[in-house]
Write a protein that holds these residues in place. Structure first.
Motif, PDB file in Angstrom:
ATOM      1  N   GLY A  56       6.402   4.273   7.835  1.00 38.29           N
ATOM      2  CA  GLY A  56       5.005   4.144   7.429  1.00 38.29           C
ATOM      3  C   GLY A  56       4.612   5.185   6.414  1.00 38.29           C
ATOM      4  O   GLY A  56       5.159   6.290   6.387  1.00 38.29           O
ATOM      5  N   SER A  57       3.657   4.830   5.573  1.00 40.11           N
ATOM      6  CA  SER A  57       3.114   5.787   4.621  1.00 40.11           C
ATOM      7  C   SER A  57       1.639   5.495   4.397  1.00 40.11           C
ATOM      8  O   SER A  57       1.152   4.396   4.671  1.00 40.11           O
ATOM      9  CB  SER A  57       3.881   5.752   3.296  1.00 40.11           C
ATOM     10  OG  SER A  57       3.723   4.505   2.666  1.00 40.11           O
ATOM     11  N   SER A 107       0.698   1.605   4.506  1.00 43.72           N
ATOM     12  CA  SER A 107       1.820   0.673   4.393  1.00 43.72           C
ATOM     13  C   SER A 107       2.713   0.926   5.599  1.00 43.72           C
ATOM     14  O   SER A 107       3.053   2.079   5.892  1.00 43.72           O
ATOM     15  CB  SER A 107       2.592   0.926   3.099  1.00 43.72           C
ATOM     16  OG  SER A 107       3.752   0.127   3.062  1.00 43.72           O
ATOM     17  N   THR A 154      -4.538   4.393   1.626  1.00 48.24           N
ATOM     18  CA  THR A 154      -4.043   3.012   1.688  1.00 48.24           C
ATOM     19  C   THR A 154      -2.741   2.984   2.499  1.00 48.24           C
ATOM     20  O   THR A 154      -1.735   3.548   2.066  1.00 48.24           O
ATOM     21  CB  THR A 154      -3.796   2.453   0.276  1.00 48.24           C
ATOM     22  OG1 THR A 154      -5.013   2.520  -0.466  1.00 48.24           O
ATOM     23  CG2 THR A 154      -3.305   1.020   0.335  1.00 48.24           C
ATOM     24  N   SER A 188       6.081  -0.717   8.057  1.00 46.58           N
ATOM     25  CA  SER A 188       7.126  -1.672   8.401  1.00 46.58           C
ATOM     26  C   SER A 188       7.688  -1.269   9.756  1.00 46.58           C
ATOM     27  O   SER A 188       8.125  -0.122   9.933  1.00 46.58           O
ATOM     28  CB  SER A 188       8.238  -1.642   7.342  1.00 46.58           C
ATOM     29  OG  SER A 188       9.352  -2.391   7.783  1.00 46.58           O
TER      30      SER A 188
END
Length: 134
Positions: free
Chosen positions: A84-85, A92, A90, A94
């Motif tokens: 994750g980031s 994101s 914002t 996976s």
């Protein structure tokens, strides 16, 4: 079309000590203790490494967790891998099943899990399939 299930989960995140090698790296290390409810009725334990940027709202994390219980009535365990980031607010993320980690009736499991947080509660949307062994 792969089945999708949705449910709630509880998570306890506990700060942990970094290894001597990583102690000066600026990383954070956390242990995860989760309880999934619904069609995924399971417990999970894992570890997370995180890094915060000097820019507000930017950070990243990676984690692995071992999930054990039942998935739509099938008993077994599997691993989830997180990446994750957050780029200036914002997000994101996976979260995927680590290939070939399914045990018991979950052998051949593959898929991805999305995490939602609303009103202080954690929810999952898990899209998966179980392939027959070759």
């Amino acid at each position: 079309m792969m089945p999708q299930i949705t449910g709630e989960f509880d998570v306890t995140i506990t700060p942990e000590t970094l290894s001597d090698t990583a102690a000066q790296s600026g990383l954070g290390r956390l242990s995860l203790d989760k309880r999934y409810h619904g069609a995924l009725d399971a417990r999970a334990q894992g570890e997370m490494l995180s890094a915060r940027a000097g820019v507000a709202g930017s950070a990243g994390y990676v984690a692995l967790e071992r999930v054990e219980g039942t998935l739509d009535g099938r008993q077994g365990s599997f691993y989830l891998q997180h990446s994750g980031s957050m780029a200036r607010g914002t997000p994101s993320l996976s979260v995927t099943v680590v290939p070939d980690t399914g045990t018991g009736q979950l052998q051949g499991l593959h898929g991805s899990l999305a995490i939602r947080i609303a009103d202080g509660k954690h929810y999952y949307d898990f899209t998966y399939d179980i392939s027959e062994a070759p």
